[in-house]
Design a protein around this motif. Sequence first.
Motif, PDB file in Angstrom:
ATOM      1  N   LYS A 360       0.667  -1.074  -0.430  1.00 54.94           N
ATOM      2  CA  LYS A 360       0.066  -0.130  -0.385  1.00 54.94           C
ATOM      3  C   LYS A 360       0.767   1.148   0.243  1.00 54.94           C
ATOM      4  CE  LYS A 360      -3.634   0.483   2.679  1.00 54.94           C
ATOM      5  NZ  LYS A 360      -4.170   0.955   3.605  1.00 54.94           N
ATOM      6  N   SER A 361       1.701   1.345   0.387  1.00 53.99           N
ATOM      7  CA  SER A 361       2.865   2.751   0.711  1.00 53.99           C
ATOM      8  C   SER A 361       3.808   3.261  -0.146  1.00 53.99           C
ATOM      9  CB  SER A 361       4.015   2.061   1.594  1.00 53.99           C
ATOM     10  OG  SER A 361       4.653   3.341   1.981  1.00 53.99           O
ATOM     11  N   ALA A 362       3.709   1.841  -1.310  1.00 54.26           N
ATOM     12  CA  ALA A 362       4.406   1.709  -2.787  1.00 54.26           C
ATOM     13  C   ALA A 362       3.290   2.062  -3.830  1.00 54.26           C
ATOM     14  CB  ALA A 362       4.456   0.224  -2.906  1.00 54.26           C
ATOM     15  N   ASP A 363       1.847   1.609  -3.326  1.00 52.13           N
ATOM     16  CA  ASP A 363       1.226   2.194  -4.658  1.00 52.13           C
ATOM     17  C   ASP A 363      -0.002   2.587  -3.933  1.00 52.13           C
ATOM     18  OD1 ASP A 363      -0.872   2.975  -6.553  1.00 52.13           O
ATOM     19  OD2 ASP A 363      -0.080   0.886  -8.055  1.00 52.13           O
ATOM     20  N   ASN A 364      -0.686   3.202  -3.557  1.00 53.16           N
ATOM     21  CA  ASN A 364      -1.573   3.765  -2.130  1.00 53.16           C
ATOM     22  C   ASN A 364      -2.805   2.856  -3.208  1.00 53.16           C
ATOM     23  OD1 ASN A 364      -2.377   4.338   0.436  1.00 53.16           O
ATOM     24  ND2 ASN A 364      -3.744   6.783  -0.715  1.00 53.16           N
ATOM     25  N   SER A 365      -2.983   3.221  -4.429  1.00 53.60           N
ATOM     26  CA  SER A 365      -3.837   2.949  -4.962  1.00 53.60           C
ATOM     27  C   SER A 365      -4.088   1.712  -5.164  1.00 53.60           C
ATOM     28  CB  SER A 365      -4.317   3.881  -6.362  1.00 53.60           C
ATOM     29  OG  SER A 365      -2.832   3.208  -7.833  1.00 53.60           O
ATOM     30  N   PHE A 366      -3.431   0.756  -4.879  1.00 54.90           N
ATOM     31  CA  PHE A 366      -3.847  -0.805  -5.033  1.00 54.90           C
ATOM     32  C   PHE A 366      -4.586  -1.262  -3.834  1.00 54.90           C
ATOM     33  CE2 PHE A 366      -0.507  -5.143  -5.597  1.00 54.90           C
ATOM     34  CZ  PHE A 366      -1.225  -5.829  -5.893  1.00 54.90           C
ATOM     35  N   SER A 367      -5.903  -1.397  -4.625  1.00 49.60           N
ATOM     36  CA  SER A 367      -7.288  -2.165  -4.331  1.00 49.60           C
ATOM     37  C   SER A 367      -6.598  -3.565  -3.177  1.00 49.60           C
ATOM     38  CB  SER A 367      -8.257  -1.685  -4.730  1.00 49.60           C
ATOM     39  OG  SER A 367      -8.438  -2.279  -5.806  1.00 49.60           O
TER      40      SER A 367
END
Length: 445
Positions: A360-367
């Motif tokens: 999530k930290s690397a890609d906050n839009s990674f649902s």
Amino acid sequence: LIMTPRLNIRSYINIRPNPFTIYLRYIIVLSVLSIFALSGCAGNAYMQGRKLSDAGDYQKAIEKFTAKIESDPLDHYAWRELGIAYYELQNYTEALRVLSQADSLHADARTKLFLGLTYEKQRNWGNALLAHRSALELNPPSALVSRIKTRQELIARRDFIDKILANEDAIDVDTIPTNTIAVYDFDGSSLGPELAPLAVGLAEFISIDLTKVKSLTVIERLRLQALMNELDLAERGVTDRANAPRVGRLLGSYRVITGFVTSPEEDYLLLGGTIINTTDGSEKTPDSEEGKLKKLFELEKAFVYQILEELGVVPTPEELKELEKLPTHSYDAFLAYCRGLSLQRQGKFVAAQTQFEQAKSADNSFSEASEQLDATLALAADAEFESVVQSQTLGGLADLGSRLGGIVENTGAITGDQPTTETTPNKPPVIPVGSVKVTGNVGGK
């Protein structure tokens, strides 16, 4: 006194009661003292039982709770704690009998939850669901609400698995819909430790992409994992293709996809697999796909299209648009996600949680990472469900026995635990009901 002026105050005070009155007063005082003495003994037995239970000495606790019940057969608190002591000693038959008695005397959330746990140990999933559902209706502590709902989902899945295994001989393969498909975890055993989790993650997203094609019915991977665990195939299932037809038939899946991920050279991946017909054991092999490590999703998408071609399924333009969407553009996020899935399967929930948080930290839009983080938190909570039920309901629910022990202690009759601060008896505060969403791969029984 006003109406009898001849009787002065001194003469009134000097009137002495007759012997019968003195005797009656004596009997009343003795009766009251006897009641308090008996209450003190009963309270002492109950509180000693609670202390012994807290210390883990359940056998001696049973003796104390039994003594309390002998003096007061209607004390549902003593019945309840007696049943829990039997549960902790793994005497589930006796626990069920005693807890049922407590429940018949008075229903509270603690009793219902331990009834549910006892039914679970006996694999009576239907009654376990009913008990946990009843516990929710009795306003348990708020910290337990979401845990109970998660527990209900897992129990329902176990109930499903038991039923299909019980009816395995009656399965008619001709009735299995031809559009059903299940996706095994892929075999990543030839990869190094750093990349091996990619096999689990790629299988997960192949399943997710196939669900975007409306003409296919993809078997829930939660059910697949639960069945693999029940059959003790979770560890070797990815490499033991001989089990695939049976697993598919049990799940009502016409086809099962198995696969592998290997790295023939550094920074290069090869993804391949087999489509197994569960009704006759026949196989089809889509073309393998290979590509650079950091183009993982191009590799995964190409393999999905190969599967659809082998199945003779043509996606609609809208479905193709959905299939082209990438869950994340971050290689680091996806790798952390895969590590999280692998750790989750091993029951290492704290470590899995860390990996999903990194994703999530690397890609906050990674649902999908957020969903698996929620699932992992729920699984971790479920793993501690029994101890949380014990700690949350022990002090949070009204307990007449505790109050009695405290009262007697304050009078100096016995030495007991300090009384707990509680709400109105049997009427805990109303707590709003919450929910938790559990999706993705869930390991463990």
